[in-house]
Enzyme design. Structure first.
Site, PDB file in Angstrom:
ATOM      1  N   ASP A 456     -17.703 -18.562  33.967  1.00  0.00           N
ATOM      2  CA  ASP A 456     -17.711 -19.641  32.973  1.00  0.00           C
ATOM      3  C   ASP A 456     -19.138 -20.078  32.643  1.00  0.00           C
ATOM      4  O   ASP A 456     -20.083 -19.763  33.375  1.00  0.00           O
ATOM      5  CB  ASP A 456     -16.903 -20.820  33.533  1.00  0.00           C
ATOM      6  CG  ASP A 456     -16.157 -21.561  32.438  1.00  0.00           C
ATOM      7  OD1 ASP A 456     -16.596 -21.523  31.278  1.00  0.00           O
ATOM      8  OD2 ASP A 456     -15.128 -22.193  32.749  1.00  0.00           O
ATOM      9  N   ASP A 526     -10.118 -23.088  24.881  1.00  0.00           N
ATOM     10  CA  ASP A 526      -9.494 -24.075  25.772  1.00  0.00           C
ATOM     11  C   ASP A 526      -8.258 -24.678  25.110  1.00  0.00           C
ATOM     12  O   ASP A 526      -7.504 -25.409  25.742  1.00  0.00           O
ATOM     13  CB  ASP A 526     -10.494 -25.192  26.110  1.00  0.00           C
ATOM     14  CG  ASP A 526     -11.410 -24.792  27.258  1.00  0.00           C
ATOM     15  OD1 ASP A 526     -11.131 -23.771  27.915  1.00  0.00           O
ATOM     16  OD2 ASP A 526     -12.409 -25.493  27.497  1.00  0.00           O
TER      17      ASP A 526
HETATM   18  C1  GLA Z   1     -14.014 -24.740  31.194  1.00  0.00           C
HETATM   19  C2  GLA Z   1     -13.042 -23.602  30.977  1.00  0.00           C
HETATM   20  C3  GLA Z   1     -11.700 -23.964  31.566  1.00  0.00           C
HETATM   21  C4  GLA Z   1     -11.839 -24.303  33.029  1.00  0.00           C
HETATM   22  C5  GLA Z   1     -12.879 -25.368  33.214  1.00  0.00           C
HETATM   23  C6  GLA Z   1     -13.184 -25.588  34.666  1.00  0.00           C
HETATM   24  O1  GLA Z   1     -13.682 -25.835  30.436  1.00  0.00           O
HETATM   25  O2  GLA Z   1     -12.936 -23.288  29.620  1.00  0.00           O
HETATM   26  O3  GLA Z   1     -10.805 -22.901  31.392  1.00  0.00           O
HETATM   27  O4  GLA Z   1     -12.160 -23.152  33.771  1.00  0.00           O
HETATM   28  O5  GLA Z   1     -14.096 -25.050  32.571  1.00  0.00           O
HETATM   29  O6  GLA Z   1     -14.090 -26.609  34.879  1.00  0.00           O
END
Ligand code: GLA
Length: 716
Positions: A456, A526
């Site tokens: 990420d 997301d």
């Molecule tokens: C980001 C990602 C999510 C999740 C969060 C965790 O927002 O897009 O899918 O993994 O981080 O903190």
């Protein structure tokens, strides 16, 4: 198909299956672009190298289409290369020197060398042919063969010239967090239109893909010129239509706040800018890009392996993860037929929310008293592989790592560092940080049976300072970060070739072919609301293959916009890519669990067609009440059709859906509620179509068609 060179070796014909691209050298040793499009019957049909008449204010260099223009002389268009020599000369001259034909990974490749004869700066323009998909990969290699340093202020990967037409229409992808890859179309005005990122990552806001047509092309017809960049940092693509209606498309690393010191004997290689041409509309352009990605971009180790069905509890548990809770979810996931169980954020350091812990990549023993080993073994015993979330380029101020190395983040002296999601960006331009990240990642993969990494990156860059670097390198950080990041991934992948990598950046903030050369799939967005996803996924499909696109079944009402849709609808949307489940299974009823089990097993039946087949956008989201997407396998004997109804109005007739890509006299069988088994020829399904019985709001259907042996009632 090949690269042909004419007799006096001053013209190159770069041929793929259905297109040709022609370059020539003129008397002044400039490299001119001559032609790009359909193959023509005779060599004499192709345009000759121009020697146009000059006028005051309209000199030669402004009139010809330069294949890669330097900034120097009387030139004002977006240049491919701009440099400052050590003696402060800022006038770059590039003249044709020679060329070379080679094979790179079995693909025919032409390299044309240009040189600045006084300063011994050599530029290699590379053209690698992807013949079956009518694509050319272009990049530039610049080598300082002189004895003084050269400061590069702009270096793009390619300039593409389109045939002259009156009106160019640009299709591109824009968006924002939780609303990525929306398709937009606009007529290109005179002057410039720029798509770019200055955020350090590819960005949610624009994706480095484009398609240009004359405003009349559709999914199946019309000439399309399209391209895509393979770079995960700051980028730009400049569409420049001059007053004679000629369009130049120049793209690569963004020159904004960028410079690079090229010392004697050093090389700089740009990322690839890939472009293609088709005469068969947007659908064909997308399918070519999809198959190119499967065959040439994704890691050879996993490109043709089927993606597993994945469970990730992020939306269900957020940071509230622990051994017991994850084991319980793992049991439920396994009972549904999930094949890969992924532990998301919250497992390490003092990470109880987004305010602390990033940087401290050791297991939190309060949450996982038996280390991760116990959970991983449990997951494995349940028959699933185990995956883990990490965000290695980041640090929270509230972490052991930051306390130890406050100077590891990008920062300027006398300036505060702006936090975003309470975190700061580690300076991957520094070798020791690249090594540190590689080491802890390598240890994680060595010590645990991890088969999947979700990598990420949850904030854009700010205050991009690197105080302890020499002055001349300060503006290199944008590129050095990406290089350091790629280096870590490349090393990890070669050491752990069986681990699947997913790229995430607050959803779809880092989706591009540069990252996909090193990862297998992306966290598309997301936003997991199934209805919103129809648009996001559709936009995504213009540039990227369905297999790369992780699609999620989460809880309803959706956390972002509170929309409620059925579990069946949520599954049907998510089954159009690589399937992931992200709902709180502890809250799913027995009936929901049963339905989910059925849908997962249905997905397993069709996923090869979805992940490796040809995708057709039959009814796009902008066309009204019905959306339909079809996938056809390579042999054209298996087909999956996904249909979605937004909301039914009484009296409004749903028209039959006409399929595409089928073989005319092959018979296909499917089931519908009204008639039971139906058998129709490919031609009938294309001409008359197939009736779908959808009702109410947010209804949907998956229809599977299979080839049947031909029958003897042919009338024609
Ligand atoms: C980001 C990602 C999510 C999740 C969060 C965790 O927002 O897009 O899918 O993994 O981080 O903190």
């Amino acid at each position: 198909m090949s690269i042909k060179i004419n007799n006096d070796k001053k013209k190159w014909f770069i041929e793929t299956k259905n297109m040709v691209y022609v370059i020539g050298v003129d008397e002044k040793k400039n490299l001119q672009h001559l032609y790009w499009g359909e193959k023509l019957p005779y060599v004499s049909d192709y345009p000759r190298v121009l020697l146009p008449q000059e006028f005051p204010f309209d000199n030669f260099e402004q009139i010809i289409k330069e294949e890669f223009s330097p900034w120097g002389g009387i030139r004002y268009k977006e240049p491919g290369l701009k440099v400052i020599y050590e003696d402060q000369v800022r006038d770059l001259i590039l003249k044709y020197k020679t060329y070379k034909l080679i094979d790179i990974d079995k693909c025919k490749t032409l390299i044309i060398y240009l040189t600045d004869p006084i300063y011994n700066l050599e530029v290699g323009l590379t053209y690698r042919l992807i013949e079956e998909y009518d694509l050319i990969e272009r990049w530039v290699n610049i080598e300082n063969k002189g004895n003084q340093s050269v400061k590069i202020e702009q270096i793009l990967s390619a300039q593409w010239h389109l045939p002259d037409i009156q009106d160019y229409r640009l299709s591109y992808l824009y968006g924002r967090w939780a609303s990525e890859t929306k398709l937009s179309r606009t007529e290109l005005p005179y002057g410039k239109k720029i798509l770019e990122s200055r955020r350090g990552i590819t960005s949610h806001h624009f994706n480095p893909w484009f398609a240009v047509d004359n405003g009349q092309a559709d999914e199946d017809f019309g000439k399309i010129y399209y391209g895509i960049l393979a770079w995960s940092g700051n980028w730009k693509i400049v569409f420049e239509k001059d007053s004679c209606s000629r369009l130049q498309i120049a793209g690569g690393i963004n020159d904004f706040d960028f410079s690079w010191q090229l010392k004697p004997n050093e090389c700089f290689v740009t990322p690839k800018f890939i472009a293609g041409y088709t005469n068969n509309g947007f659908g064909d352009a997308s399918r070519k890009l999809h198959h190119y990605q499967l065959d040439y971009i994704l890691s050879r180790n996993a490109n043709h392996k089927i993606r597993p069905v994945l469970y990730n509890s992020w939306e269900a548990t957020l940071f509230n993860v622990n051994e017991e809770g994850q084991k319980k979810l793992a049991e439920k996931a396994a009972s549904l037929g999930v094949e890969l169980f992924v532990l998301d954020d919250g497992w390490f350091g003092e990470r109880n929310d987004d305010k602390a812990g990033l940087g401290d990549w050791y297991v939190n023993k309060r949450k996982f008293p038996h280390d991760l080993t116990s959970l991983i073994s449990y997951v494995n015993e349940l028959g699933m592989d185990f995956g883990l979330w990490v965000e290695p380029e980041m640090v929270n101020k509230n972490s052991k790592l930051y306390n130890l190395h406050p100077d590891w983040v990008y920062h300027f002296p006398n300036r505060a560092c702006s936090e975003s999601r309470n975190q700061l960006v580690l300076n991957l331009a520094k070798k020791e940080i690249v090594e540190y990240i590689y080491d802890f990642m390598n240890k994680l993969l060595d010590n645990y049976n991890i088969k999947f990494i979700k990598w990420d990156m949850n904030r854009p860059f700010s205050e991009p300072g690197w105080p302890d670097a020499p002055k001349s390198q300060q503006q290199e950080i944008w590129v050095r970060h990406v290089q350091g990041f790629y280096q870590i991934l490349d090393k990890l992948r070669s050491k752990h070739p069986d681990v699947i990598f997913e790229s995430c950046s607050g959803g779809g903030g880092r989706v591009d072919l540069g990252i996909l050369l090193r990862t297998d799939q992306v966290w598309t967005s997301d936003n997991t609301d199934a209805f919103d996803r129809l648009k996001i996924q559709e936009g995504f499909s213009y540039a990227y293959a369905p297999k790369i696109m992780m699609s999620w079944v989460t809880d309803s009402p959706n956390w972002l916009n509170q929309r409620e849709v059925s579990l069946d609808y949520r599954f049907n949307v998510a089954m159009m890519g690589s399937l992931g489940i992200g709902g709180n299974l502890n809250k799913w009823s027995d009936a929901e669990m049963m339905l989910a089990k059925g849908k997962i097993s249905q997905y397993k039946e069709i996923r090869k067609i979805v992940q490796h087949g040809d995708q057709y956008r039959l009814l796009p989201t902008c066309k009204g009440n019905l959306v339909a997407v079809e996938y056809v396998n390579e042999d054209k004997d298996k087909v999956v059709l996904f249909v979605f109804l937004h909301s039914q109005q009484f009296g409004e007739k749903l028209l039959p859906i006409k399929l595409k890509g089928l073989i005319n006299d092959t018979l296909y069988q499917y089931y519908d509620e009204e008639n039971g088994k139906v058998i129709l020829s490919g031609k009938a399904l294309k001409e008359i179509g197939l009736k779908v019985d959808l009702k109410g709001d947010f209804d949907s259907k998956v229809i599977i068609l299979e080839k049947k042996n031909n029958r003897n009632d042919k009338v024609i």
